[in-house]
Motif scaffolding. Structure first.
Motif, PDB file in Angstrom:
ATOM      1  N   TYR A 105      -3.717   7.103  14.874  1.00  0.00           N
ATOM      2  CA  TYR A 105      -3.744   6.799  16.304  1.00  0.00           C
ATOM      3  C   TYR A 105      -4.084   5.326  16.464  1.00  0.00           C
ATOM      4  N   ILE A 106      -3.108   4.533  16.901  1.00  0.00           N
ATOM      5  CA  ILE A 106      -3.287   3.093  17.052  1.00  0.00           C
ATOM      6  C   ILE A 106      -3.203   2.748  18.532  1.00  0.00           C
ATOM      7  N   THR A 107      -4.247   2.124  19.057  1.00  0.00           N
ATOM      8  CA  THR A 107      -4.292   1.835  20.488  1.00  0.00           C
ATOM      9  C   THR A 107      -3.720   0.455  20.805  1.00  0.00           C
ATOM     10  N   LYS A 108      -3.051   0.391  21.952  1.00  0.00           N
ATOM     11  CA  LYS A 108      -2.512  -0.880  22.455  1.00  0.00           C
ATOM     12  C   LYS A 108      -3.578  -1.574  23.295  1.00  0.00           C
ATOM     13  N   PRO A 109      -3.623  -2.922  23.268  1.00  0.00           N
ATOM     14  CA  PRO A 109      -2.820  -3.805  22.421  1.00  0.00           C
ATOM     15  C   PRO A 109      -3.296  -3.749  20.972  1.00  0.00           C
ATOM     16  N   PHE A 110      -2.395  -3.980  20.044  1.00  0.00           N
ATOM     17  CA  PHE A 110      -2.750  -3.887  18.627  1.00  0.00           C
ATOM     18  C   PHE A 110      -2.310  -5.137  17.892  1.00  0.00           C
ATOM     19  N   ASN A 111      -2.899  -5.325  16.728  1.00  0.00           N
ATOM     20  CA  ASN A 111      -2.482  -6.390  15.820  1.00  0.00           C
ATOM     21  C   ASN A 111      -1.336  -5.827  14.980  1.00  0.00           C
ATOM     22  N   PRO A 112      -0.128  -6.400  15.070  1.00  0.00           N
ATOM     23  CA  PRO A 112       1.001  -5.841  14.320  1.00  0.00           C
ATOM     24  C   PRO A 112       0.774  -5.805  12.813  1.00  0.00           C
ATOM     25  N   LEU A 113      -0.033  -6.713  12.292  1.00  0.00           N
ATOM     26  CA  LEU A 113      -0.331  -6.701  10.859  1.00  0.00           C
ATOM     27  C   LEU A 113      -1.182  -5.489  10.482  1.00  0.00           C
ATOM     28  N   GLU A 114      -2.035  -5.053  11.418  1.00  0.00           N
ATOM     29  CA  GLU A 114      -2.809  -3.831  11.172  1.00  0.00           C
ATOM     30  C   GLU A 114      -1.880  -2.621  11.152  1.00  0.00           C
ATOM     31  N   VAL A 115      -0.893  -2.605  12.040  1.00  0.00           N
ATOM     32  CA  VAL A 115       0.079  -1.518  12.054  1.00  0.00           C
ATOM     33  C   VAL A 115       0.802  -1.448  10.712  1.00  0.00           C
ATOM     34  N   VAL A 116       1.242  -2.582  10.217  1.00  0.00           N
ATOM     35  CA  VAL A 116       1.922  -2.633   8.924  1.00  0.00           C
ATOM     36  C   VAL A 116       1.011  -2.117   7.813  1.00  0.00           C
ATOM     37  N   ALA A 117      -0.257  -2.527   7.840  1.00  0.00           N
ATOM     38  CA  ALA A 117      -1.207  -2.101   6.811  1.00  0.00           C
ATOM     39  C   ALA A 117      -1.381  -0.581   6.834  1.00  0.00           C
ATOM     40  N   ARG A 118      -1.479  -0.032   8.031  1.00  0.00           N
ATOM     41  CA  ARG A 118      -1.641   1.424   8.122  1.00  0.00           C
ATOM     42  C   ARG A 118      -0.377   2.151   7.672  1.00  0.00           C
ATOM     43  N   VAL A 119       0.779   1.621   8.033  1.00  0.00           N
ATOM     44  CA  VAL A 119       2.036   2.230   7.601  1.00  0.00           C
ATOM     45  C   VAL A 119       2.118   2.238   6.080  1.00  0.00           C
ATOM     46  N   LYS A 120       1.789   1.122   5.457  1.00  0.00           N
ATOM     47  CA  LYS A 120       1.827   1.048   3.992  1.00  0.00           C
ATOM     48  C   LYS A 120       0.863   2.062   3.370  1.00  0.00           C
ATOM     49  N   ALA A 121      -0.322   2.195   3.973  1.00  0.00           N
ATOM     50  CA  ALA A 121      -1.311   3.131   3.433  1.00  0.00           C
ATOM     51  C   ALA A 121      -0.809   4.570   3.529  1.00  0.00           C
ATOM     52  N   HIS A 122      -0.215   4.925   4.677  1.00  0.00           N
ATOM     53  CA  HIS A 122       0.297   6.292   4.841  1.00  0.00           C
ATOM     54  C   HIS A 122       1.484   6.553   3.926  1.00  0.00           C
ATOM     55  N   LEU A 123       2.369   5.578   3.775  1.00  0.00           N
ATOM     56  CA  LEU A 123       3.508   5.750   2.882  1.00  0.00           C
ATOM     57  C   LEU A 123       3.052   5.927   1.437  1.00  0.00           C
ATOM     58  N   LYS A 124       2.061   5.148   1.034  1.00  0.00           N
ATOM     59  CA  LYS A 124       1.550   5.257  -0.328  1.00  0.00           C
ATOM     60  C   LYS A 124       0.979   6.636  -0.588  1.00  0.00           C
ATOM     61  N   ARG A 125       0.205   7.152   0.389  1.00  0.00           N
ATOM     62  CA  ARG A 125      -0.402   8.471   0.201  1.00  0.00           C
ATOM     63  C   ARG A 125       0.636   9.583   0.233  1.00  0.00           C
ATOM     64  N   SER A 126       1.607   9.463   1.143  1.00  0.00           N
ATOM     65  CA  SER A 126       2.596  10.533   1.275  1.00  0.00           C
ATOM     66  C   SER A 126       3.539  10.595   0.084  1.00  0.00           C
ATOM     67  N   MET A 127       3.702   9.474  -0.620  1.00  0.00           N
ATOM     68  CA  MET A 127       4.617   9.432  -1.755  1.00  0.00           C
ATOM     69  C   MET A 127       3.919   9.623  -3.102  1.00  0.00           C
ATOM     70  N   GLN A 128       2.604   9.705  -3.081  1.00  0.00           N
ATOM     71  CA  GLN A 128       1.871   9.828  -4.337  1.00  0.00           C
ATOM     72  C   GLN A 128       2.153  11.162  -5.007  1.00  0.00           C
ATOM     73  N   ILE A 129       2.341  11.128  -6.318  1.00  0.00           N
ATOM     74  CA  ILE A 129       2.473  12.346  -7.106  1.00  0.00           C
ATOM     75  C   ILE A 129       1.130  12.622  -7.762  1.00  0.00           C
ATOM     76  N   PRO A 130       0.548  13.803  -7.544  1.00  0.00           N
ATOM     77  CA  PRO A 130      -0.768  14.097  -8.123  1.00  0.00           C
ATOM     78  C   PRO A 130      -0.784  13.913  -9.635  1.00  0.00           C
ATOM     79  N   SER A 131      -1.867  13.354 -10.139  1.00  0.00           N
ATOM     80  CA  SER A 131      -2.005  13.130 -11.578  1.00  0.00           C
ATOM     81  C   SER A 131      -2.329  14.425 -12.302  1.00  0.00           C
ATOM     82  N   ARG A 132      -1.612  14.690 -13.397  1.00  0.00           N
ATOM     83  CA  ARG A 132      -1.876  15.894 -14.178  1.00  0.00           C
ATOM     84  C   ARG A 132      -3.240  15.843 -14.861  1.00  0.00           C
ATOM     85  N   HIS A 133      -3.806  14.638 -14.976  1.00  0.00           N
ATOM     86  CA  HIS A 133      -5.084  14.500 -15.668  1.00  0.00           C
ATOM     87  C   HIS A 133      -6.262  14.690 -14.715  1.00  0.00           C
ATOM     88  N   THR A 134      -6.021  14.597 -13.427  1.00  0.00           N
ATOM     89  CA  THR A 134      -7.128  14.678 -12.476  1.00  0.00           C
ATOM     90  C   THR A 134      -7.005  15.838 -11.509  1.00  0.00           C
TER      91      THR A 134
END
Length: 241
Positions: A105-134
């Protein structure tokens, strides 16, 4: 398979052309190439079926349908991360957004760089493959089971759709059975960030209970420990099956 930055598809749903242009410019500078936009809910649903985005930025105030209702419709089509962009800033608004299936949930007005940072974080988590060792790959608790590799959640023999963050939260509980977990600890470990609050965890726990509990108001699996957080009581429930 991990996608390259330029391969990720981002859908921006907002009827404010200035905001859309600003976000697209910033995303392009950050290396994203597959950017799509929609100005109405109807157009957004069409774009989703045609382009299959990996993440969605969604304005709450649209001309034909409110973003919360649209989020619910989107959730019937895909479980990709949905980030609300809105001027609605009350806790009630945020709770409503999460209850309809939003992931951030990102409130307006926002810093577009923060939006990008959050998008990258969500993409990284959604694409992560769980480690077989952990991480175990499969959890069978009788009444429900969950496969970390495929993301399949089966409850009483029926497969249920489970958005990314709900899936990660349930896996987290399964990995930490019979331990009291604070809301802050859960948020930090599952969401990987410090922004947000208790309401995010509370809403996602409630949605999980509605999926796996026979009576969500009297949970047997994910229990609240007043003043401390939550506990996933695995062993006690398995003995009853």
């Amino acid at each position: 398979m991990t996608l390259k930055l330029e391969e990720h598809k981002i859908l921006i749903i907002d009827d404010d052309q200035h905001i859309v242009d600003l976000l697209m410019t910033v995303f392009e500078k950050e290396g994203f190439q597959q950017l799509f936009m929609a100005t109405t809910g109807t157009e957004a649903l069409f774009m989703i079926t045609q382009n299959h985005p990996h993440i969605i930025l969604l304005d709450v105030m649209l001309p034909d349908i409110d973003g919360f209702t649209l989020c619910g419709k989107i959730r019937s089509e895909t479980d990709v991360p949905i980030l609300f962009l809105t001027a609605k800033i009350t806790d009630l608004d945020k709770l409503q957004g999460f209850s309809f299936g939003g992931d951030d949930y990102i409130t307006k007005p926002f810093n577009p760089l923060e939006v990008v940072a959050r998008v990258k974080a969500h993409l990284k988590r959604s694409m992560q493959i769980p480690s077989r060792h952990t991480r175990k790959q499969f959890y069978d608790h009788g009444a429900f089971n969950i496969d970390a590799n495929t993301g399949k959640l089966i409850v009483n023999g029926v497969r249920l759709e489970c958005p990314t963050q709900e899936l990660k939260l349930l896996l987290y509980f399964c990995e930490h059975p019979n331990k009291i977990l604070s809301k802050h600890q859960i948020y930090k470990d599952v969401w990987g960030e410090f922004y947000g609050g208790d309401s995010t965890v509370m809403v996602h726990v409630r949605r999980l209970r509605e999926k796996i509990e026979q009576d969500p108001s009297r949970p047997k699996w994910i229990k609240t420990v007043r003043g401390l957080g939550y506990i996933f009581e695995a062993d006690a429930n398995e003995d009853l099956l």
